[in-house]
Design an enzyme around this catalytic site. Structure first.
Site, short mmCIF file in Angstrom:
data_model
loop_
_atom_site.label_atom_id
_atom_site.label_comp_id
_atom_site.label_asym_id
_atom_site.label_seq_id
_atom_site.Cartn_x
_atom_site.Cartn_y
_atom_site.Cartn_z
CG HIS A 5 -0.38 0.18 2.51
ND1 HIS A 5 -0.14 -0.88 3.35
CD2 HIS A 5 0.06 1.27 3.19
CE1 HIS A 5 0.39 -0.46 4.48
NE2 HIS A 5 0.55 0.86 4.41
NE ARG A 9 1.11 11.71 8.41
CZ ARG A 9 2.26 11.08 8.16
NH1 ARG A 9 2.84 11.24 6.99
NH2 ARG A 9 2.81 10.31 9.08
CD GLU A 56 -2.06 3.28 6.16
OE1 GLU A 56 -2.05 3.75 7.31
OE2 GLU A 56 -1.14 2.57 5.72
CG ASN A 60 -2.48 12.09 11.72
OD1 ASN A 60 -2.30 11.11 12.43
ND2 ASN A 60 -1.86 12.24 10.56
CG HIS A 74 2.78 10.62 -10.42
ND1 HIS A 74 3.99 11.10 -10.89
CD2 HIS A 74 2.56 9.47 -11.10
CE1 HIS A 74 4.45 10.29 -11.82
NE2 HIS A 74 3.61 9.28 -11.96
CD GLU A 126 1.77 9.09 -15.38
OE1 GLU A 126 2.17 9.23 -16.54
OE2 GLU A 126 2.49 8.61 -14.47
#
Length: 132
Positions: A5, A9, A56, A60, A74, A126
């Site tokens: 993965h 954030r 993922e 936060n 990217h 992309e």
């Protein structure tokens, strides 16, 4: 070894889940809430690992924006028709904060058709035209 993965954030978990599922057609695979540690996770993809790599998303608590810096480039996604995908992104992403930043066309010096879009947090994606 295999890629499992990539973590991004995000400033608004639901907005990002909506973008990746509604605009890019990914599935929400699983979520984890960690209130004691003040973060939530969401895993999305076109299939689960280890057969498919996942995204993922990490939120936060209390953080709405991140400085992305200059190191990250990217994420690349293979699509059958880049121009049609860009049209769908323009139609669906306006309400969710994404945008087309480079229209469909051949890569410089080549023939592969690509385009670039951004997600609601400004991450570059992309789109690469592929038959498979």
């Amino acid at each position: 070894m295999r890629l499992l993965h990539t973590m991004l954030r995000v400033g608004n978990m639901q907005r990002s889940i909506d973008f990746y599922t509604q605009v890019l057609g990914m599935k929400l695979l699983r979520t984890t809430k960690r209130p004691a540690q003040k973060y939530d996770l969401a895993f999305l993809g076109y299939g689960s690992n280890p057969e498919h790599a996942e995204i993922e998303l990490t939120w936060n608590y209390g953080v709405e924006r991140y400085d992305q810096g200059t190191a990250f480039g990217h994420i690349a996604i293979g699509v059958r028709d880049v121009a049609a995908t860009c049209a769908a992104v323009r139609e669906k992403a306006a309400a969710l904060g994404g945008a087309v930043t480079r229209e469909a066309g051949p890569v410089q010096g080549g023939t592969t058709v690509i385009a670039f879009i951004t997600d609601p947090d400004g991450y570059k994606i992309e789109l690469i035209e592929r038959d498979d």
